[in-house]
Scaffold this active site. Structure first.
Site, short mmCIF file in Angstrom:
data_model
loop_
_atom_site.label_atom_id
_atom_site.label_comp_id
_atom_site.label_asym_id
_atom_site.label_seq_id
_atom_site.Cartn_x
_atom_site.Cartn_y
_atom_site.Cartn_z
N SER A 70 0.79 -1.23 0.00
CA SER A 70 0.00 0.00 0.00
C SER A 70 0.83 1.29 0.00
O SER A 70 1.46 1.61 -0.98
CB SER A 70 -0.96 -0.05 1.19
OG SER A 70 -1.89 0.97 1.09
N ASN A 380 -6.30 9.67 7.44
CA ASN A 380 -5.41 9.45 6.29
C ASN A 380 -6.17 9.16 4.99
O ASN A 380 -5.57 8.91 3.95
CB ASN A 380 -4.39 8.35 6.58
CG ASN A 380 -5.04 6.98 6.83
OD1 ASN A 380 -6.16 6.72 6.39
ND2 ASN A 380 -4.33 6.10 7.53
C1 G16 Z 1 -3.03 0.57 6.53
C2 G16 Z 1 -4.34 0.33 7.21
C3 G16 Z 1 -4.91 1.64 7.69
C4 G16 Z 1 -3.90 2.32 8.60
C5 G16 Z 1 -2.55 2.44 7.91
C6 G16 Z 1 -1.46 2.94 8.82
O1 G16 Z 1 -3.22 1.42 5.43
O2 G16 Z 1 -5.23 -0.31 6.30
O3 G16 Z 1 -6.11 1.38 8.36
O4 G16 Z 1 -4.33 3.59 8.96
O5 G16 Z 1 -2.14 1.18 7.43
O6 G16 Z 1 -1.33 2.03 9.89
P1 G16 Z 1 -0.19 2.12 10.93
O7 G16 Z 1 -0.24 3.51 11.49
O8 G16 Z 1 -0.49 1.06 11.94
O9 G16 Z 1 1.11 1.92 10.20
P2 G16 Z 1 -2.59 1.10 4.03
O10 G16 Z 1 -3.14 2.14 3.13
O11 G16 Z 1 -1.10 1.17 4.21
O12 G16 Z 1 -3.07 -0.29 3.74
#
Ligand code: G16
Length: 550
Positions: A70, A380
């Site tokens: 992602s 975000n």
């Molecule tokens: C993923 C999750 C999101 C989260 C983000 C950041 O997003 O699906 O819900 O907000 O990671 O998470 P963390 O702060 O725990 O690193 P994505 O877009 O990277 O799949």
């Protein structure tokens, strides 16, 4: 008791010869599955292929596996499992996923035996596993390891190639709903969403201060590829000017562009022309997050993030549903990252209840399902709307109610079309963008009109590298830090010195670092507050590398 005379020879052979466990350290199924340097993930993929087959057999439906990291930089990759209803993997199975990923090669079959016997999984079913990947150069070889795992347990991989994460969630649900939710193909997805969009837009493409042109930053990822199909389907109803579509393998994925970059840096992305007052949006590497923004005449970048998107949608849906005359229980879900001003606006002005959940779509989604209409967004830009089945049935029933006025019938049909525009399975940047465009068009608003609703508290996000981020634990939907001892007291003391100050820290579940969020009455103070807290984290949680700086 299931009949389980399965021959595990291939599982053993593949594990030892082709996908041996190469890493000594343990990995954990985090916020969105496993994420790490792509070169370390081969065996994890293989094992997730095995687990996906077991999950599909246990649930008696097809499941999905998405290969993506992602928003992470290009050298990283990752994997997450998608449940039959198109949602993220059920949390109790995350423990199995972690166990599968970390067990020694020689004990892998023992763990399979354990889960099969504990959950009485019938091993003779031929199950389908839908596989998707983003545009990372490492994805094809990782997909091969994943498919080896699927085949080793006699599952049937169905490769969808390069797709957005939300597309794969959608396909999985379509398949399991026997096509009731839609046709599980890319074409089916584009047709469903674009037909709903065009129906809502009607004949007049512009309205009041709304003009149907948007600049779209594809983050040099899969969103850039897929938006082209949408543009073909949408024709002149929406003119999407697409930027940041570099070739695969150029190292540009998410680099100085994309939703995460724009949100974290609070700045305009590279590669998009700087046109004053022009509405722009960015998606992230796998197109599940969306951020809007524009540049003012002083070249200042104004962000309209997930909080703003959530409010725009909640307010619109509230008005729409009110005009149907039906009673509805509508609520909104946010995380600790939500700007304090947005929460005040929702609860005090909109009078819509707000719940808080931990970071991670999987948590917000389930909280939102408690409402008849649950709108959830992370700041975000990651989020969607879920509608209870009973609510949809209530709408359909009301259409047959002859005592309702023509206006009410019109409003009900419109809500049903809006539901068709939304990918309810998971946050979907493109579907969300089409919904935002629909709302702005219907209100006749420019992006500046939208921004005027309330004023965000200035805020800052920072990252701190520490020796072991699991040392930091939190509670109260991540707003209070429990460990290391004394850190929360220190944060409270620092915050007390700032007007309208708020700050919290939490370990990231997708990157090897600790995140620090701060907001305060001015940008300078928000920056200073976040820096003070970041330095405190660095000191009290074994910071590594250079000290945090602004
Ligand atoms: C993923 C999750 C999101 C989260 C983000 C950041 O997003 O699906 O819900 O907000 O990671 O998470 P963390 O702060 O725990 O690193 P994505 O877009 O990277 O799949």
């Amino acid at each position: 008791m299931a009949n389980n005379h399965f021959n595990y020879k291939t599982v053993y052979a593949f594990a030892r010869e082709m996908h041996p466990k190469t890493e000594k350290f343990d990995v954990q199924y985090g916020t969105a599955g496993f994420r790490a340097k792509a070169s370390t993930l081969g065996y994890v993929m293989y094992r997730m292929g095995l687990l996906a087959v077991l999950r599909a057999r246990y649930k008696k439906g097809c499941v999905g596996v998405m290969i993506t990291a992602s928003h992470n930089p290009e050298p990283d990759n990752g994997v997450k499992l998608i449940d039959p209803c198109g949602e993220m993997l059920e949390q109790s199975w995350e423990l199995w996923a972690t166990k599968f990923a970390n067990v020694a090669d020689d004990e892998l079959v023992d763990v399979i035996h354990e889960i099969v016997s504990k959950l009485d999984i019938e091993m003779t079913q031929r199950v389908e596993i839908l596989v998707g990947k983003d545009t990372r150069p490492s994805s094809p070889s990782l997909a091969k390891a994943l498919c080896d795992g699927i085949l080793a347990l006699s599952g049937k991989p169905i490769d969808y190639g390069i797709v957005t994460t939300p597309q794969l969630h959608y396909f999985v649900y379509c398949k399991n709903s026997k096509h009731e939710y839609g046709i599980p193909t890319e074409e089916g997805y584009y047709t469903k969403l674009s037909n709903a969009f065009k129906k809502l837009r009607g004949e007049s493409f512009n309205n009041g201060n709304y003009f149907n042109k948007i600049l779209f930053d594809g983050a040099n990822g899969v969103g850039a590829k897929k938006i082209k199909y949408f543009q073909e389907c949408l024709g002149d109803s929406l003119k999407i000017e697409m930027y940041n579509d570099e070739l695969i393998g150029t190292g540009k994925l998410n680099f100085m562009c994309g939703a995460d970059y724009v949100k974290v840096k609070q700045t305009f992305p590279n590669g998009v022309p700087q046109i004053t007052e022009q509405r722009c949006c960015s998606v992230d590497g796998d197109a599940d997050r969306l951020i809007y923004y524009y540049l003012d005449e002083n070249k200042k970048c104004h962000l309209l993030d997930g909080d703003r998107i959530a409010i725009l949608i909640a307010e619109y849906l509230k008005e729409m549903v009110e005009s149907t005359g039906l009673e509805v229980d509508l609520g909104l879900v946010q995380t600790a990252y939500a700007n304090g001003a947005s929460t005040d606006y929702i609860t005090q002005k909109l009078k819509v209840p707000v719940s808080f959940a931990c970071t991670g779509i999987k948590y917000l989604h389930h909280e939102a399902q408690k409402f008849e209409i649950g709108v959830y967004f992370e700041a975000n830009g990651h989020g969607t709307i879920v509608f209870k089945k009973e609510f949809k049935e209530k709408l359909k029933l009301a259409l047959e109610n002859t005592s309702l006025s023509n206006e009410q019938h019109g409003a009900i049909k419109k809500v049903l079309t809006i539901i068709d525009l939304i990918n309810e399975t998971v946050g979907d940047a493109i579907s969300d963008m089409l919904l935002v465009e629909t709302i702005l068009h219907s209100k006749g608003w420019s992006i500046q009109d939208w921004e005027k609703k309330y004023t965000d508290l200035p805020n800052r996000l920072m990252k701190v590298s520490v020796k072991d981020r699991t040392q930091i634990t939190t509670t109260n939907s991540e707003r209070t830090c429990i460990k290391p001892d004394g850190l929360q007291d220190e944060i409270d003391t620092i915050v007390a010195r700032y007007k309208a100050g708020r700050s919290f820290v939490r370990p990231s579940g997708t990157e090897d670092l600790v995140r620090v969020y701060a907001e305060a009455i001015s940008q300078e103070e928000a920056d200073q507050l976040s820096l003070e807290v970041a330095l405190k984290v660095y000191d009290m949680a074994d910071g590594i590398g250079p000290k945090p700086s602004l």
